[in-house]
Design a protein around this motif. Sequence first.
Motif, PDB file in Angstrom:
ATOM      1  N   TYR A 109       0.838  -1.199   0.000  1.00  0.00           N
ATOM      2  CA  TYR A 109       0.000   0.000   0.000  1.00  0.00           C
ATOM      3  C   TYR A 109       0.877   1.255   0.000  1.00  0.00           C
ATOM      4  N   ILE A 110       0.416   2.283  -0.720  1.00  0.00           N
ATOM      5  CA  ILE A 110       1.100   3.581  -0.769  1.00  0.00           C
ATOM      6  C   ILE A 110       0.225   4.603  -0.044  1.00  0.00           C
ATOM      7  N   PHE A 111       0.710   5.166   1.052  1.00  0.00           N
ATOM      8  CA  PHE A 111      -0.168   6.067   1.812  1.00  0.00           C
ATOM      9  C   PHE A 111      -0.147   7.501   1.310  1.00  0.00           C
ATOM     10  N   SER A 112       0.865   7.895   0.511  1.00  0.00           N
ATOM     11  CA  SER A 112       0.847   9.222  -0.101  1.00  0.00           C
ATOM     12  C   SER A 112       1.987   9.358  -1.093  1.00  0.00           C
ATOM     13  N   ARG A 113       1.896  10.381  -1.925  1.00  0.00           N
ATOM     14  CA  ARG A 113       2.997  10.798  -2.803  1.00  0.00           C
ATOM     15  C   ARG A 113       3.397  12.191  -2.335  1.00  0.00           C
ATOM     16  N   GLY A 228      -3.121 -12.499   6.096  1.00  0.00           N
ATOM     17  CA  GLY A 228      -3.534 -11.754   4.911  1.00  0.00           C
ATOM     18  C   GLY A 228      -4.914 -11.118   5.036  1.00  0.00           C
ATOM     19  N   PRO A 229      -5.928 -11.840   5.529  1.00  0.00           N
ATOM     20  CA  PRO A 229      -7.258 -11.233   5.663  1.00  0.00           C
ATOM     21  C   PRO A 229      -7.265 -10.030   6.601  1.00  0.00           C
ATOM     22  N   GLU A 230      -6.496 -10.123   7.682  1.00  0.00           N
ATOM     23  CA  GLU A 230      -6.431  -8.988   8.614  1.00  0.00           C
ATOM     24  C   GLU A 230      -5.737  -7.787   7.967  1.00  0.00           C
ATOM     25  N   VAL A 231      -4.691  -8.047   7.178  1.00  0.00           N
ATOM     26  CA  VAL A 231      -4.008  -6.957   6.472  1.00  0.00           C
ATOM     27  C   VAL A 231      -4.967  -6.303   5.486  1.00  0.00           C
ATOM     28  N   SER A 232      -5.781  -7.101   4.813  1.00  0.00           N
ATOM     29  CA  SER A 232      -6.772  -6.550   3.886  1.00  0.00           C
ATOM     30  C   SER A 232      -7.737  -5.624   4.614  1.00  0.00           C
ATOM     31  N   ARG A 233      -8.128  -5.991   5.807  1.00  0.00           N
ATOM     32  CA  ARG A 233      -9.050  -5.151   6.586  1.00  0.00           C
ATOM     33  C   ARG A 233      -8.375  -3.853   7.014  1.00  0.00           C
ATOM     34  N   VAL A 234      -7.089  -3.922   7.323  1.00  0.00           N
ATOM     35  CA  VAL A 234      -6.340  -2.701   7.654  1.00  0.00           C
ATOM     36  C   VAL A 234      -6.290  -1.774   6.446  1.00  0.00           C
ATOM     37  N   LEU A 235      -6.006  -2.338   5.278  1.00  0.00           N
ATOM     38  CA  LEU A 235      -5.906  -1.512   4.080  1.00  0.00           C
ATOM     39  C   LEU A 235      -7.255  -0.898   3.699  1.00  0.00           C
ATOM     40  N   THR A 319       2.536  -5.467  -5.958  1.00  0.00           N
ATOM     41  CA  THR A 319       1.583  -4.771  -6.821  1.00  0.00           C
ATOM     42  C   THR A 319       0.239  -5.493  -6.935  1.00  0.00           C
ATOM     43  N   ARG A 320       0.097  -6.664  -6.295  1.00  0.00           N
ATOM     44  CA  ARG A 320      -1.111  -7.463  -6.492  1.00  0.00           C
ATOM     45  C   ARG A 320      -2.010  -7.567  -5.255  1.00  0.00           C
ATOM     46  N   PHE A 321      -1.431  -7.485  -4.074  1.00  0.00           N
ATOM     47  CA  PHE A 321      -2.204  -7.772  -2.862  1.00  0.00           C
ATOM     48  C   PHE A 321      -3.441  -6.878  -2.746  1.00  0.00           C
ATOM     49  N   ALA A 322      -3.281  -5.587  -3.000  1.00  0.00           N
ATOM     50  CA  ALA A 322      -4.377  -4.632  -2.743  1.00  0.00           C
ATOM     51  C   ALA A 322      -5.227  -4.303  -3.973  1.00  0.00           C
ATOM     52  N   GLN A 323      -5.035  -5.017  -5.076  1.00  0.00           N
ATOM     53  CA  GLN A 323      -5.743  -4.671  -6.310  1.00  0.00           C
ATOM     54  C   GLN A 323      -7.263  -4.665  -6.124  1.00  0.00           C
ATOM     55  N   LYS A 324      -7.776  -5.628  -5.383  1.00  0.00           N
ATOM     56  CA  LYS A 324      -9.233  -5.716  -5.206  1.00  0.00           C
ATOM     57  C   LYS A 324      -9.761  -4.749  -4.140  1.00  0.00           C
ATOM     58  N   LEU A 325      -8.848  -4.163  -3.397  1.00  0.00           N
ATOM     59  CA  LEU A 325      -9.268  -3.293  -2.301  1.00  0.00           C
ATOM     60  C   LEU A 325      -9.316  -1.826  -2.691  1.00  0.00           C
ATOM     61  N   ILE A 326      -8.524  -1.453  -3.719  1.00  0.00           N
ATOM     62  CA  ILE A 326      -8.380  -0.051  -4.098  1.00  0.00           C
ATOM     63  C   ILE A 326      -9.087   0.174  -5.426  1.00  0.00           C
TER      64      ILE A 326
END
Length: 328
Positions: A109-113, A228-235, A319-326
Amino acid sequence: MKRRHFLQLSTVAATTGIASLPSLVHAASALKELRLDYAYYSPTSLVLRRFGWLEEEFKTDGTNIKWVLSAGSNRALEYLNANSLDIGSTAGLAALLAKANGNPIKTPYIFSRPEWTALVVRKDTAIHTLADLKGKKVAATKGTDPYLFLLRALKTAGLKRSDIEHVSLQHADGRAALEQGKVDAWAGLDPHMAASELEANSRLIYRNVAFNTYGFLNVREEFLNNHGPEVSRVLRAYEKARAWIRSNPTEAAKILSEEAKVSLPVALLQIKLRSDFSNALPSNEHIQALQVAAPILQDEGLVKPGVDLSRTIRDLVDTRFAQKLITV
């Protein structure tokens, strides 16, 4: 796990195959504590912590949310490496440096630029260019974006680290040393840098947004693999905070002002003018930025000889973990 619950799982396992039991036991075991950092250079973390969205998300699981202040990327990376944090906020190049030297982390995850660092001098100094830094005392926090920014900036002027006297200070101490005349320049970090500009009339003698690497939210690999599921919830919670900041930048600045104990104009400068919250999904953009920045780590002998930095970058940026979340 209670005996009755275990026996129930055993019965299920008997009908599906005994090999299923370990995964069932794991799935039934709630995460007791989730440890993550908050940082003044990551307004998203401040918003998330202020509104208690993670506490709300994990309440029914009985998971305790533990927040730890990171004063800089170096601290966050130390905590991650020591297994004192599960998730920590750093600059991209700092994360790569740590990964290359054995810190087992990934960035989903990228929190800002941000443009959160520049080279800063006092208002009354005769220093106006990078060349003027030769032989001067320059404060910077090792293992952070400002320190690596300093090295890259010096290189553009044909200078090396040995051409200056580096003074290793944490970010807030670097600001104080600059304003007190104990150092000649400082590789600053917001909000301390913005505060020095607005309150002490300090000057930025070198800015380069391309040398400011992205805000990386890093996860210990072991934790990512096991939870992994908990990380997804954090994101997802981070996404909620990011969307809120984009819709409420002034209110987000007020939170930063209160948390970091800086004035509202300082916080507004950081959030409205120096932070881009539009792209949270790690991608080739972030990989390429690190590939351009990586040579400074080898040129300065900051990584072990023989480390394949291209491979390390690919292993770091997920680059793949958060694709479905963002979605935006």
